[in-house]
Write a protein that holds these residues in place. Structure first.
Motif, short mmCIF file in Angstrom:
data_model
loop_
_atom_site.label_atom_id
_atom_site.label_comp_id
_atom_site.label_asym_id
_atom_site.label_seq_id
_atom_site.Cartn_x
_atom_site.Cartn_y
_atom_site.Cartn_z
N ALA A 250 132.75 -32.83 86.30
CA ALA A 250 131.66 -32.96 85.36
C ALA A 250 132.27 -33.12 84.01
O ALA A 250 132.08 -34.05 83.18
CB ALA A 250 130.52 -31.98 85.37
N LEU A 251 133.16 -32.39 83.59
CA LEU A 251 133.80 -32.36 82.30
C LEU A 251 134.71 -33.48 82.04
O LEU A 251 134.45 -33.97 80.99
CB LEU A 251 134.45 -31.12 81.59
CG LEU A 251 135.79 -30.50 82.30
CD1 LEU A 251 137.02 -31.01 81.70
CD2 LEU A 251 135.55 -29.08 82.34
N ALA A 252 135.36 -33.89 83.19
CA ALA A 252 136.08 -35.15 83.04
C ALA A 252 135.34 -36.17 82.93
O ALA A 252 135.58 -37.07 82.17
CB ALA A 252 137.05 -35.25 84.22
N PHE A 253 134.32 -36.67 83.54
CA PHE A 253 133.35 -37.50 83.63
C PHE A 253 132.70 -37.62 82.11
O PHE A 253 132.52 -38.55 81.55
CB PHE A 253 132.20 -37.65 84.44
CG PHE A 253 131.43 -38.79 84.43
CD1 PHE A 253 131.63 -40.05 84.92
CD2 PHE A 253 130.36 -38.81 83.94
CE1 PHE A 253 130.81 -41.10 84.95
CE2 PHE A 253 129.38 -39.60 83.49
CZ PHE A 253 129.57 -40.76 84.29
N ALA A 254 132.27 -36.58 81.58
CA ALA A 254 131.52 -36.55 80.45
C ALA A 254 132.65 -36.89 79.16
O ALA A 254 132.04 -37.59 78.15
CB ALA A 254 131.15 -35.00 80.01
N ALA B 224 133.05 -40.77 79.30
CA ALA B 224 131.79 -41.41 78.94
C ALA B 224 131.19 -41.24 77.41
O ALA B 224 130.45 -41.82 77.23
CB ALA B 224 130.66 -41.10 80.15
N GLY B 225 131.90 -40.22 76.81
CA GLY B 225 131.59 -40.12 75.52
C GLY B 225 130.30 -39.53 75.19
O GLY B 225 129.52 -40.14 74.43
N GLY C 36 130.91 -39.33 68.77
CA GLY C 36 131.61 -39.82 69.88
C GLY C 36 132.14 -39.02 71.01
O GLY C 36 132.53 -39.58 72.08
N ARG C 37 131.92 -37.63 71.15
CA ARG C 37 132.74 -36.84 72.01
C ARG C 37 131.48 -35.76 72.31
O ARG C 37 130.75 -35.26 71.52
CB ARG C 37 133.78 -35.99 71.26
CG ARG C 37 135.04 -36.96 71.32
CD ARG C 37 136.30 -36.39 70.94
NE ARG C 37 136.26 -35.72 69.85
CZ ARG C 37 137.27 -34.71 69.50
NH1 ARG C 37 138.21 -34.38 70.40
NH2 ARG C 37 137.17 -34.17 68.30
N PRO C 38 131.42 -35.28 73.73
CA PRO C 38 130.78 -34.18 74.04
C PRO C 38 131.59 -33.00 73.30
O PRO C 38 132.71 -32.93 72.77
CB PRO C 38 130.88 -33.88 75.39
CG PRO C 38 132.13 -34.87 75.74
CD PRO C 38 132.23 -35.85 74.86
N HIS C 39 130.62 -31.58 73.05
CA HIS C 39 131.33 -30.67 72.46
C HIS C 39 131.03 -29.23 73.07
O HIS C 39 130.16 -28.93 73.84
CB HIS C 39 130.32 -30.28 71.18
CG HIS C 39 130.91 -29.42 70.23
ND1 HIS C 39 132.08 -29.25 69.64
CD2 HIS C 39 130.28 -28.34 69.67
CE1 HIS C 39 132.11 -28.17 68.73
NE2 HIS C 39 131.13 -27.68 68.84
N ALA C 40 132.28 -28.37 73.37
CA ALA C 40 132.25 -27.41 74.18
C ALA C 40 132.50 -26.11 73.21
O ALA C 40 133.47 -26.29 72.29
CB ALA C 40 133.16 -27.44 75.20
N VAL C 41 131.62 -25.04 73.28
CA VAL C 41 132.11 -23.92 72.49
C VAL C 41 132.35 -22.64 73.41
O VAL C 41 131.70 -22.41 74.32
CB VAL C 41 130.76 -23.36 71.43
CG1 VAL C 41 131.21 -22.06 70.76
CG2 VAL C 41 130.40 -24.62 70.64
#
Length: 233
Positions: A157-161, A164-165, A219-224
Motif C-alpha cells: 500500500a505505501l509503495a503504491f501510494a 500514485a502521488g 505532491g506526496r503522501p505524508h507519514a508521521v
C-alpha cells in the motif's frame, strides 16, 4: 468546515473517560500509546465534527490500530460524537462499543478495524476514490501501529501510494517497539524510499505532533512516526 469541534471535555479528562471502560481485553498499553496523537488530530487537525460526520467534504480518519479502542472512544466522547454515558457499556453484549470499533454503530468511525495490516490499504483506496470523484480537498488520515508492518499488505500500500502521488493521504505510525521485524534506517525511511514525505516526533509532545501533522508535502503522501514508550516498559 472548521477544524475546531466544541466540547465540554479536554485532554486532561481523557484518562477519566477511559477509566469508565472496564472488562476484559482492554489492551491498555495499545490504547494509551495512541492517546496523544488521537487527541491532537481530533482537536486541532481533522475537519470533521458530529454535525459534519456524513458530509461529503469531511476529512476521513481511519483507525487501523484496532487493539485497545478505549482511547479512540474516549476522544470521540470528548468531541461529542457519542455520549460519555455510553462508555461504561464497553465490550458488553448489547453495547455499540465493541473491542473493535464498528462504523455502523459509532458515529465518526469510518472503518471497522480488525486484522493487522488492512487500514493503510483501505486509506489508499479511500484517497483514490475521493480523487476519482474530483474531491481534492478532504484529507485522509490513517493511524497504524508499528507491528502492522509485519504484514506485507502495508508495504504494498505505501509503495503504491508514493508512486500514485496521493498527497491527500496521511499515515500516523505509533511506534511503541512492538514490531517483530525492523527496517534499515527506521520506519520513516521505509516510507521515504517510496516517495513519501516523513516526520519522526515524540508521540507525547502535542506541539511537535501538530507541526508534523500540518507540515506541507506537495505532491506526496505524508507519514508521521510518533515514538512513544515501549509497550512492555
Amino acid at each position: 468546515m472548521t477544524t475546531e469541534t466544541p466540547s465540554r471535555y479536554g485532554f486532561a479528562d481523557l484518562p477519566g473517560l477511559m477509566g469508565l471502560m472496564t472488562g476484559d481485553e482492554k489492551h491498555g498499553p495499545a490504547a494509551t500509546s495512541t492517546l496523544d496523537a488521537l487527541w491532537v488530530l481530533h482537536d486541532r487537525v481533522l475537519r470533521v465534527s458530529p454535525a459534519t460526520a456524513d458530509a461529503q467534504d469531511r476529512d476521513r480518519f481511519l483507525l487501523s490500530k484496532g487493539h485497545g479502542p478505549m482511547a479512540y472512544y474516549a476522544v470521540l466522547a470528548a468531541k461529542g460524537f457519542l455520549a460519555a454515558e455510553v462508555l461504561p457499556s464497553f465490550g458488553s453484549y448489547d453495547s455499540p462499543l465493541g473491542h473493535h470499533p464498528d462504523r455502523l454503530l459509532v458515529p465518526g468511525v469510518e472503518i471497522a478495524s480488525g486484522s493487522l495490516g488492512h487500514g493503510l490499504p483501505l486509506a489508499v483506496g479511500t484517497a483514490l476514490g475521493l480523487r476519482a470523484q474530483g474531491l481534492t480537498d478532504p484529507a485522509v488520515w490513517v493511524l497504524i501501529g508499528d507491528a502492522e508492518f509485519d504484514e506485507g499488505s502495508n508495504h504494498e500500500a505505501l509503495a503504491f501510494a508514493g508512486a500514485a502521488g496521493l498527497d491527500r493521504l496521511h499515515a500516523v505510525v505509533i511506534d511503541n517497539s512492538s514490531a517483530t521485524h525492523g527496517w534499515s534506517g527506521g520506519i520513516a525511511r521505509r516510507f521515504e524510499v517510496e516517495g513519501w514525505s516523513t516526520e519522526t516526533v515524540d508521540g507525547r509532545d502535542h506541539e511537535a505532533l501538530h507541526r508534523a501533522f500540518t507540515a506541507p508535502h506537495p505532491g506526496r503522501p505524508h507519514a508521521v512516526v510518533a515514538r512513544v514508550e515501549p509497550k512492555n516498559s
